[in-house]
Design an enzyme around this catalytic site. Structure first.
Site, PDB file in Angstrom:
ATOM      1  N   TYR A 261       0.868  -1.182   0.000  1.00 47.74           N
ATOM      2  CA  TYR A 261       0.000   0.000   0.000  1.00 47.74           C
ATOM      3  C   TYR A 261       0.898   1.223   0.000  1.00 47.74           C
ATOM      4  O   TYR A 261       1.898   1.282   0.730  1.00 47.74           O
ATOM      5  CB  TYR A 261      -0.883   0.039   1.257  1.00 47.74           C
ATOM      6  CG  TYR A 261      -1.627   1.346   1.409  1.00 47.74           C
ATOM      7  CD1 TYR A 261      -2.934   1.488   0.946  1.00 47.74           C
ATOM      8  CD2 TYR A 261      -1.004   2.463   1.981  1.00 47.74           C
ATOM      9  CE1 TYR A 261      -3.594   2.704   1.042  1.00 47.74           C
ATOM     10  CE2 TYR A 261      -1.660   3.672   2.077  1.00 47.74           C
ATOM     11  CZ  TYR A 261      -2.951   3.793   1.614  1.00 47.74           C
ATOM     12  OH  TYR A 261      -3.598   4.995   1.706  1.00 47.74           O
TER      13      TYR A 261
ATOM     14  N   GLU B  33      -3.755   7.488  -3.862  1.00 53.31           N
ATOM     15  CA  GLU B  33      -3.542   6.200  -3.216  1.00 53.31           C
ATOM     16  C   GLU B  33      -3.346   5.102  -4.253  1.00 53.31           C
ATOM     17  O   GLU B  33      -4.089   5.042  -5.231  1.00 53.31           O
ATOM     18  CB  GLU B  33      -4.790   5.902  -2.373  1.00 53.31           C
ATOM     19  CG  GLU B  33      -4.663   4.757  -1.429  1.00 53.31           C
ATOM     20  CD  GLU B  33      -5.970   4.546  -0.655  1.00 53.31           C
ATOM     21  OE1 GLU B  33      -6.101   5.060   0.459  1.00 53.31           O
ATOM     22  OE2 GLU B  33      -6.857   3.869  -1.197  1.00 53.31           O
TER      23      GLU B  33
END
Ligand code: GDP
Ligand code: MN
Length: 393
Positions: free
Chosen positions: A105, A192
């Site tokens: 991530y 993101e």
């Protein structure tokens, strides 16, 4: 403003980040055709992904792999027909499926307290970062970018090593810095990539290479910065926005829907807040925040009324206008116009003071509107009217 994944991918690519090929399809046939192309190009499988502005598409069945064009088309048919968290899927993204070795991530947000961009990373990708932060806070690596210079080289290396990406250092550093640069260039408040993946590629001679790739992209743009990014404004997806929000923006009204039953029409943000407070104090609950702004003309008043009435929870309306630049008589005429167009009869209490208040009162009384001069009184009467309407319903 949230961007669809395929738009977010464009922004990442424009900043030089590694994003694999993709195309967008709106019919199962188009999904099949895209699959034919990617499979002929050497992909073993393709991935079909719902394009909707909500997270967790994978878990909801909105991300599927296919090994041949027929399967891809069938998956396309299934996903294009589905609803994810109440949103109908109208488009899918089709891409060669990556052979994922590991998922990470990496995401940047605005840290308001620190007044800097905060880059967060985790070696547990694919999972929502909120989940990781809750169950294993130490697994989230945090680095604040420099306010003027962006993410510095040493900071990017720090992130890369902390995630265990030492073997892909140059790639990881470029991606981390590119992510922050994407954020700054587009006035985004979130960028993101989840998953950022180590992907295995096999050349025709059998040799394998591993590289870092952005397999998903989520970007939200700071609404206040949109006027200087017309190319981003053009990416707005009106189909996924509440129709009331779309109409409010077009009419330049600040409108926020709430849960109560008293529709409020007010000029000025401060007065709107005060009005909501007084509705609460009178025992009611506001159905919305609505600031019609200064100098509103009658057509704007009519639009505001339509917005308020589009909410089925509204049982009474409180109009509170303090005439400065806004002229009371204009608002009064707008209310009459609005009532003529109104499909639903809802009790209304009107308080107009300030510029041309006397003219407004004459106009409203002639049209048999219920008027008030004190705001406390107006709020109390609107709440009582809503209660009566509620009891009758
Ligand atoms: P999200 O659920 O909305 O975040 O959608 P993602 O694009 O992140 O996909 C969810 C999951 O599907 C990922 O975490 C991966 O595990 C898987 N996935 C997505 N793209 C690919 C791909 O190209 N290849 C493979 N093998 N899995 C993928
Ligand atoms: Mn994802």
């Amino acid at each position: 403003m949230k961007l669809q994944e395929f738009h977010a991918r464009q922004l990442l690519r424009a900043s030089g980040l590694p994003v694999p090929a993709w195309s967008v399809a709106t019919t199962p046939h188009e999904v099949g055709e895209a699959a034919v192309g990617y499979l002929a190009g050497g992909a073993e499988r393709v991935v079909v992904k719902a394009q909707v502005l909500v997270g967790g598409r994978g878990k909801a069945g909105g991300v599927k792999l296919a090994a041949n064009p027929e399967e891809a088309a069938a998956i396309g048919r299934a996903i294009l027909g589905m609803e994810i968290r109440g949103i109908r899927v109208r488009r899918v993204l089709v891409a060669p499926a990556a052979d994922i070795v590991h998922e990470y991530y990496l995401g940047a947000v605005i840290d308001r307290a620190a007044r800097r961009i905060l880059l967060m990373g985790s070696a547990a990708g694919g999972v929502e970062i909120e989940e990781v932060a809750r169950t294993d806070p130490a697994a989230v690596v945090r680095v604040h970018a420099h306010p003027h210079l962006g993410l510095l080289g040493y900071q990017a290396r720090q992130m890369a090593f902390a995630l265990g990406l030492g073997a892909h250092l140059a790639e990881a550093v470029a991606i981390a810095r590119g992510l922050v640069a994407t954020m700054v260039a587009n006035d985004a408040d979130l960028v993101e990539v989840n998953p950022l993946a180590i992907v295995r590629e096999r050349a025709s001679d059998g040799t394998e290479t591993l590289s870092l790739q952005c397999l998903d992209a989520k970007v939200t743009i700071d609404d206040s910065a949109l006027p200087r990014h017309p190319e981003l404004e053009a990416m707005r997806d009106l189909d996924e926005e509440d129709p009331a929000d779309v109409e409010a923006r077009a009419a330049d009204l600040s409108f926020i829907k709430l849960e109560g039953t008293i529709g409020c029409m007010v000029n000025g943000a401060g007065l709107a807040m005060t009005t909501m407070d007084l509705v609460k104090r009178a025992g009611g609950a506001p159905a919305n925040f609505l600031d019609i702004g200064g100098g509103a003309r009658s057509d704007k008043v009519a639009t505001a009324m339509r917005l308020i009435l589009s909410d089925a929870n509204v049982r009474a309306i409180l109009v509170n206008i303090f005439g400065g630049i806004t002229r009371g008589d204009e608002v009064a005429r707008g209310l009459i116009e609005a009532r003529a167009q109104q499909e639903r009869d809802v009790p209304m209490v009107v308080r107009i003071v300030g510029t041309n208040a006397a003219e407004a009162a004459t106009i409203l009384e002639a049209a048999a509107f219920e008027t008030a001069t004190s705001l406390d009184d107006a709020a109390a009467r609107a709440v009582a009217a809503a209660e009566r309407a509620g009891a009758a319903a």
